[in-house]
Design an enzyme around this catalytic site. Structure first.
Site, short mmCIF file in Angstrom:
data_model
loop_
_atom_site.label_atom_id
_atom_site.label_comp_id
_atom_site.label_asym_id
_atom_site.label_seq_id
_atom_site.Cartn_x
_atom_site.Cartn_y
_atom_site.Cartn_z
CG ASP A 7 -1.79 1.23 1.29
OD1 ASP A 7 -2.29 1.67 0.24
OD2 ASP A 7 -1.97 1.78 2.40
CD GLU A 67 -4.80 0.20 -2.20
OE1 GLU A 67 -4.93 1.43 -2.40
OE2 GLU A 67 -5.27 -0.38 -1.22
CG ASP A 139 -0.59 3.12 6.34
OD1 ASP A 139 -1.27 3.60 5.42
OD2 ASP A 139 -0.16 3.78 7.31
#
Length: 180
Positions: A7, A67, A139
């Site tokens: 992420d 992502e 996170d």
């Protein structure tokens, strides 16, 4: 198969590693790379690059997922996020890992069941799916969710590869021909 999920963020980059055996998911490790904000942009990107490379070296994943950048109201923030993401992708590529990309909407829909889930819902589902004693940090949970998303997409990818079909931007293609 071991999957490393990322992420990306310029201040905080989450990572999560899972093992996949059939439909079974197992937690390996997760954490957050905290990037000192007083560093120059180049130094901050190097922190991300070095730490993602170290995580990959320490845990020996087979594949990675990350992502995709979403475009928000502030183009400058989007650009900075893209640079952080680029540093992470470079570290993964330098570690000879295939990198798979998923939108936040795809990740949330796969893990929670709806694409507009909030952070707490993602954390709760990651905790449940990986049978963790507590919810991971936000996170790290997002990174684990990205890895879980990739794990759920693996069977379809394998079927498409066996049939000679591959997908590009949602189109199915076989031998250079677009299939509807």
């Amino acid at each position: 198969m071991r999957i490393l999920g990322i992420d990306p963020g310029l201040r905080r980059t989450g990572f999560g590693i899972i093992d996949v055996s059939g439909s079974s998911l197992g937690y390996v490790a997760s954490g957050t790379i905290v990037v000192p904000t007083e560093l120059s942009l180049g130094e901050r990107l190097k922190v991300i690059l070095d730490n993602v490379r170290d995580v990959a070296a320490q845990h020996s994943p087979d594949e990675a997922s990350i992502e995709q950048v979403f475009v928000n109201a502030n183009p400058h923030s989007t650009l900075l996020l893209g640079q952080a993401r680029g540093a992470a992708i470079c570290a993964l590529a330098d570690s000879n890992l295939p990198v798979h990309e998923y939108t936040a909407l795809q990740v949330k829909k796969t893990v929670v069941g709806r694409g507009h889930a909030d952070k707490e819902q993602v954390q709760a589902m990651v905790q449940h799916l990986l049978r963790l004693n507590g919810a991971p940090a936000a996170d790290a949970a997002d990174a684990l969710a990205c890895a879980i998303c990739h794990a759920h997409h693996l069977p379809l990818s394998a079927q498409l590869a066996q049939s000679g079909h591959v997908t590009f931007s949602g189109l199915r293609v076989r031998a250079g021909r677009v299939l509807r």
